[in-house]
Design an enzyme around this catalytic site. Structure first.
Site, mmCIF file in Angstrom:
data_model
loop_
_atom_site.group_PDB
_atom_site.id
_atom_site.type_symbol
_atom_site.label_atom_id
_atom_site.label_comp_id
_atom_site.label_asym_id
_atom_site.label_seq_id
_atom_site.Cartn_x
_atom_site.Cartn_y
_atom_site.Cartn_z
ATOM 1 N N ASP A 65 48.319 14.970 -0.136
ATOM 2 C CA ASP A 65 47.480 15.655 0.849
ATOM 3 C C ASP A 65 47.926 15.111 2.199
ATOM 4 O O ASP A 65 47.671 13.954 2.517
ATOM 5 C CB ASP A 65 46.005 15.331 0.563
ATOM 6 C CG ASP A 65 45.072 15.999 1.558
ATOM 7 O OD1 ASP A 65 45.554 16.461 2.613
ATOM 8 O OD2 ASP A 65 43.855 16.039 1.286
ATOM 9 N N GLN A 94 46.907 11.754 5.243
ATOM 10 C CA GLN A 94 45.888 10.917 4.576
ATOM 11 C C GLN A 94 46.365 10.244 3.285
ATOM 12 O O GLN A 94 45.874 9.184 2.929
ATOM 13 C CB GLN A 94 44.594 11.709 4.320
ATOM 14 C CG GLN A 94 44.631 12.649 3.124
ATOM 15 C CD GLN A 94 43.223 13.055 2.676
ATOM 16 O OE1 GLN A 94 42.390 13.470 3.465
ATOM 17 N NE2 GLN A 94 42.958 12.932 1.401
ATOM 18 N N TYR A 132 38.072 4.132 -0.635
ATOM 19 C CA TYR A 132 38.216 5.577 -0.747
ATOM 20 C C TYR A 132 39.233 6.105 0.261
ATOM 21 O O TYR A 132 39.111 5.882 1.453
ATOM 22 C CB TYR A 132 36.875 6.289 -0.520
ATOM 23 C CG TYR A 132 37.061 7.784 -0.591
ATOM 24 C CD1 TYR A 132 37.210 8.413 -1.823
ATOM 25 C CD2 TYR A 132 37.137 8.552 0.554
ATOM 26 C CE1 TYR A 132 37.431 9.772 -1.900
ATOM 27 C CE2 TYR A 132 37.347 9.915 0.492
ATOM 28 C CZ TYR A 132 37.487 10.520 -0.750
ATOM 29 O OH TYR A 132 37.711 11.865 -0.825
ATOM 30 N N LYS A 168 40.546 11.915 -2.998
ATOM 31 C CA LYS A 168 40.606 12.017 -4.466
ATOM 32 C C LYS A 168 42.056 12.142 -4.923
ATOM 33 O O LYS A 168 42.881 12.739 -4.252
ATOM 34 C CB LYS A 168 39.800 13.254 -4.882
ATOM 35 C CG LYS A 168 39.246 13.183 -6.275
ATOM 36 C CD LYS A 168 38.084 12.238 -6.389
ATOM 37 C CE LYS A 168 37.686 12.083 -7.844
ATOM 38 N NZ LYS A 168 36.828 10.924 -8.050
ATOM 39 N N GLN A 223 57.333 26.570 -25.967
ATOM 40 C CA GLN A 223 58.038 27.400 -26.975
ATOM 41 C C GLN A 223 58.990 26.597 -27.866
ATOM 42 O O GLN A 223 59.388 25.497 -27.516
ATOM 43 C CB GLN A 223 58.824 28.537 -26.292
ATOM 44 C CG GLN A 223 58.039 29.388 -25.313
ATOM 45 C CD GLN A 223 57.052 30.345 -25.927
ATOM 46 O OE1 GLN A 223 56.083 30.726 -25.307
ATOM 47 N NE2 GLN A 223 57.268 30.750 -27.162
HETATM 48 C C1 F6R Z 1 36.851 15.633 -2.004
HETATM 49 C C2 F6R Z 1 37.157 15.997 -0.621
HETATM 50 C C3 F6R Z 1 36.069 16.517 0.230
HETATM 51 C C4 F6R Z 1 35.639 15.472 1.258
HETATM 52 C C5 F6R Z 1 34.460 15.961 2.096
HETATM 53 C C6 F6R Z 1 34.075 14.960 3.197
HETATM 54 O O1 F6R Z 1 37.985 15.207 -2.678
HETATM 55 O O2 F6R Z 1 38.276 15.850 -0.161
HETATM 56 O O3 F6R Z 1 34.984 16.969 -0.519
HETATM 57 O O4 F6R Z 1 35.276 14.276 0.591
HETATM 58 O O5 F6R Z 1 34.782 17.170 2.750
HETATM 59 O O6 F6R Z 1 35.208 14.680 3.934
HETATM 60 P P1 F6R Z 1 35.235 13.705 5.199
HETATM 61 O O7 F6R Z 1 34.748 12.359 4.740
HETATM 62 O O8 F6R Z 1 36.685 13.710 5.582
HETATM 63 O O9 F6R Z 1 34.346 14.316 6.243
HETATM 64 MG MG MG Z 2 42.056 16.432 2.012
HETATM 65 MG MG MG Z 3 43.152 17.494 -2.573
#
Ligand code: F6R
Ligand code: MG
Ligand code: MG
Length: 364
Positions: free
Chosen positions: A11, A94, A229, A232, A242
């Site tokens: 990402d 990120q 964190y 994800k 096959q």
């Molecule tokens: C889950 C994901 C999103 C963010 C959510 C909050 O994997 O990427 O659900 O966790 O949008 O994002 P932030 O903390 O960047 O505002």
């Molecule tokens: Mg993202």
């Molecule tokens: Mg993603």
């Protein structure tokens, strides 16, 4: 002839928020891959997205864990990250957790599934990429494909599949592997992989040594790499099909339940995994629901022939409808488990602050 398939993803920025990869960023990725192809670093490639993840599918003859290929992926992501920052995309760079490349993308943020195969005269390959979930989300469909005769008819009626498959399972916390043989050790396998946040299927092998590897799944655990964190760890997988492996139709059948996976909003909820065509590879409602995209193609001398968007088909409409119903039901739980994940699996929490605030107010 030996060919390596490397599917490396990260990402590196999306719009709006964590919804989807910005189209011009994918065009830039394609240009960089085209250059690497011209320079003979790779044989062929495909660039696609799963929600906010940019996926680089590369074929080459350099084997797995190859420093040159991993560096190509890393440099590509670094350039995309810079561009994403300039454009003003969300979460730019990120998944790029380190400043300098150290020989392999493992432990640096991107996710990676690879396999080296002896190409058969006709070699059908399927690749899958998920968004808003975790590597263990592949446990259920991979088990279905390679071990469940109610999913894969060939396990019962095709002599080439009847001996079953070997599974390599990873303990993602201890970084240790266990090899199990199916069907004889199927119950042991299920005792482990039924807990997908801890035990993840990493590889599947045919019992026919001439066929070798059958599937490879990324198991990179961003939360464990960074110690906090950082997004994800959305997984990818490569599956052979096959003539001794499950048929294409048996492989995609494994995604028709809309099985519940961990992730979704803030990586802290459970939601159904929805199989979608690339056109709908974006995560919107409650940042989801979690999605999977699939591409199938023939591999010939490392060339990617006739790629097909596997879930772009009417026969998955009922699964998608069911996923929307399940999503609705799970959402109604709000902050209550099991809609929300148990404390140990949440990517976001305020609980330590709440407990600290009311430290003195807990009574006997
Ligand atoms: C889950 C994901 C999103 C963010 C959510 C909050 O994997 O990427 O659900 O966790 O949008 O994002 P932030 O903390 O960047 O505002
Ligand atoms: Mg993202
Ligand atoms: Mg993603």
């Amino acid at each position: 002839m030996k060919t390596t398939i490397s599917l490396i993803k990260a990402d590196i920025g999306s719009s709006p928020g964590h919804v989807t990869v910005y189209e011009p960023l994918m065009t830039l990725a394609e240009e960089l891959m085209e250059k690497a192809k011209d320079e003979n670093t790779i044989t062929d490639f495909l660039v696609f997205n799963a929600g906010d993840d940019t996926e680089l599918l590369m074929t080459h003859n350099k084997g797995v864990d190859n420093a040159e290929i991993h560096k190509l992926a890393w440099d590509t992501f670094m350039k995309l990250g810079t561009e994403a920052r300039n454009i003003g995309l969300y979460g730019a760079g990120q998944d790029l957790l380190k400043d300098t490349f150290s020989g392999n993308v493992k432990g640096m943020g991107p996710g990676c599934a690879e396999m080296e195969i002896e190409e058969r005269p006709a070699e059908p390959i399927l690749v899958f990429a998920m968004d808003k979930t975790e590597p263990g989300a592949f446990n259920y469909p991979i088990f279905q494909m390679f071990a469940n005769p109610f999913n894969t008819a060939g396990l019962i009626i095709d002599p080439k599949l009847h001996d079953g498959f070997n599974f390599s399972v990873m303990d993602v916390f201890k970084n240790k592997f266990l090899d199990l043989s199916c069907p004889n050790e199927m119950y042991d396998l299920l005792a482990l992989v039924g807990a997908p946040s801890k035990y993840v299927i990493k590889h599947v092998y045919s019992k026919n040594p001439e066929l070798g590897i059958a599937a490879s799944i990324s198991t990179d655990k961003l939360a464990l790499i960074a110690g906090k964190y950082v997004g994800k760890d959305d997984p990818v997988a490569i599956v052979r099909s096959q003539s001794g492996f499950p048929a294409v139709g048996e492989i995609v059948e494994a995604f028709t339940l809309g099985h519940l996976v961990s992730g979704w909003m803030r990586g802290s909820h459970r939601g159904p995994l929805m199989p979608v065509p690339l056109e709908y590879s974006q995560c919107v409602r409650f940042d989801g629901p979690p999605r999977v995209v699939g591409l199938g193609f023939q591999l010939k001398n490392g060339k990617i022939i006739g790629a097909v968007d596997l879930f772009d088909d009417l026969s998955f409409d009922s699964t998608r409808e069911k996923c929307n119903e399940i999503a609705e039901y799970m959402r109604r739980h709000g902050p209550f488990e099991p809609g929300r994940l148990p404390l140990s699996e949440m990517e976001y929490t305020t609980l330590p602050d709440v407990l600290k605030k009311f430290e003195g107010r807990f009574r006997e």
